[in-house]
Design a protein around this motif. Structure first.
Motif, PDB file in Angstrom:
ATOM      1  N   ARG A  29       0.853  -1.186   0.000  1.00 59.91           N
ATOM      2  CA  ARG A  29       0.000   0.000   0.000  1.00 59.91           C
ATOM      3  C   ARG A  29       0.888   1.234   0.000  1.00 59.91           C
ATOM      4  O   ARG A  29       1.892   1.280   0.703  1.00 59.91           O
TER       5      ARG A  29
ATOM      6  N   SER B 294      -2.188   6.020   2.981  1.00 61.27           N
ATOM      7  CA  SER B 294      -3.281   5.468   3.781  1.00 61.27           C
ATOM      8  C   SER B 294      -4.487   5.152   2.910  1.00 61.27           C
ATOM      9  O   SER B 294      -4.673   5.721   1.830  1.00 61.27           O
ATOM     10  N   SER B 295      -5.322   4.236   3.399  1.00 62.50           N
ATOM     11  CA  SER B 295      -6.531   3.816   2.672  1.00 62.50           C
ATOM     12  C   SER B 295      -7.736   4.617   3.129  1.00 62.50           C
ATOM     13  O   SER B 295      -7.812   5.062   4.279  1.00 62.50           O
TER      14      SER B 295
ATOM     15  N   GLY C 104     -10.993   1.144   1.271  1.00 62.40           N
ATOM     16  CA  GLY C 104      -9.751   0.393   1.139  1.00 62.40           C
ATOM     17  C   GLY C 104      -8.824   0.858   0.030  1.00 62.40           C
ATOM     18  O   GLY C 104      -7.782   0.252  -0.195  1.00 62.40           O
ATOM     19  N   HIS C 105      -9.190   1.936  -0.674  1.00 62.27           N
ATOM     20  CA  HIS C 105      -8.368   2.442  -1.768  1.00 62.27           C
ATOM     21  C   HIS C 105      -7.523   3.624  -1.291  1.00 62.27           C
ATOM     22  O   HIS C 105      -7.957   4.410  -0.433  1.00 62.27           O
ATOM     23  N   THR C 106      -6.338   3.779  -1.865  1.00 61.30           N
ATOM     24  CA  THR C 106      -5.481   4.902  -1.520  1.00 61.30           C
ATOM     25  C   THR C 106      -5.698   6.039  -2.513  1.00 61.30           C
ATOM     26  O   THR C 106      -6.245   5.845  -3.611  1.00 61.30           O
TER      27      THR C 106
ATOM     28  N   THR D 164      -3.856  -0.994  -8.251  1.00 65.99           N
ATOM     29  CA  THR D 164      -3.171  -1.283  -6.993  1.00 65.99           C
ATOM     30  C   THR D 164      -1.788  -0.654  -7.069  1.00 65.99           C
ATOM     31  O   THR D 164      -1.031  -0.929  -8.013  1.00 65.99           O
TER      32      THR D 164
END
Length: 336
Positions: free
Chosen positions: A200, A203-204, A208-210, A234
């Protein structure tokens, strides 16, 4: 380009800013006066340009009426603070920070959507996309008329220089600590990056996505002119100083014509197609180069309507600084 302009580079002492200054000289950009600007912490440093050492000055004190074009290669906060001042002074600007909304400063990659400039008016506001989106756009643009895309799935392995000099220094420091059997103390990253992969980047959000993943997806849709395209992104932090590498899988509406894809990529500007029995790497091929390297072209294991490929490019040079300089060249040639 017959005229010369007074130009400013904000964030001149950063990794991208230094590449910008270097490329302005290498490409004989028509600069009459170059003003190097940064935060107060960097004031007093100097960079070489056309045989002279130019001193860096504080952006807070700069009078933007002295220039006609400004490159913003600083942090988002600095762009948000200083861009309105530049615009009020009548300056056109090219933003590399991603701070300005697309409605205000459209994302442009010259190889993919240079025509966007024709619909704008002075003072011009443009954004250079993230380095990963730029590389992806350069590689996929020549395939738009050849392939009917259903979805893009991309895993972007980002170099630590994406975070600037702090990221580069952190990887070097951690590597030294580990090789000398000293305790590791992460500072810039939340854990060990040396000899490791971080699943990652940043932060998400609640889903859950950055922010880097959402930015990559939005920018590739915008640059390719496919607003409804499905994109799965990703972003991975790789222990590499410079050079982004992307693993890309394209889901298509119809069966893949792989020879036609090879021909299109082989003839595309800005693309270096690597032979079938080889593959490109960031360190061995892309770093320091102006091309986007593409290799490992292949259909899906069980799906003939799938194209897989591997892309790598120098994130600080090609993915950021060169794209911005090319945008400046387009502005000067046709609009300024």
């Amino acid at each position: 380009m017959s005229q010369s302009l007074a130009i400013a580079v904000v964030g001149a002492t950063g990794t991208v800013g230094e590449n910008l200054v270097q490329l302005l000289e290498e490409r004989e950009f028509p600069v009459s006066d170059l003003h190097l600007l940064a935060s107060r912490e960097s004031v007093g440093q100097s960079l070489a340009f056309r045989g002279k050492n130019l001193r860096v000055r504080a952006v807070d004190d700069f009078d933007f009426t002295q220039v006609r074009l400004v490159f913003f290669a600083a942090a988002e906060a600095i762009t948000c603070e200083q861009a309105p001042r530049a615009l009020a002074a009548g300056c056109s600007l090219i933003d590399l920070s991603g701070a300005l909304p697309a409605e205000q400063a459209p994302r442009v990659v010259p190889e993919a959507n240079a025509g966007v400039l024709a619909g704008l008016s002075a003072p011009y506001q443009l954004s250079s996309p993230s380095s990963a989106a730029t590389a992806l756009a350069v590689a996929l643009s020549p395939l738009r008329d050849l392939l009917r895309l259903r979805r893009i799935n991309v895993t972007a392995c980002l170099a630590v220089s994406t975070l600037g000099r702090e990221g580069v220094n952190e990887l070097g420091r951690q590597t030294t600590q580990l090789l000398n059997m000293r305790p590791l103390e992460p500072q810039v990253f939340d854990r060990q990056i040396a000899f490791n992969l971080l699943g990652r980047v940043g932060s998400s959000d609640a889903d859950g996505h950055t922010s880097s993943e959402r930015r990559l997806a939005a920018e590739i849709r915008e640059v390719l002119g496919l607003p409804d395209l499905k994109v799965s992104a990703t972003c991975v932090q790789a222990p590499v100083f410079y050079g982004d590498s992307l693993s890309v899988s394209l889901e298509l509406e119809e069966a893949l014509d792989l020879p036609a894809v090879r021909t299109a990529l082989g003839e595309a500007p800005g693309v270096e197609l690597v032979e079938e029995d080889d593959y490109p790497t960031a360190v061995g091929d892309a770093v320091g180069q102006d091309a986007v390297y593409v290799g490992r072209l292949r259909s899906g294991l069980t799906d003939d309507a799938e194209l897989n490929l591997w892309i790598t490019s120098d994130n600080a040079r090609k993915g950021s600084a060169l794209n911005a300089v090319q945008l400046g060249e387009l502005l000067i040639k046709h609009y300024l």
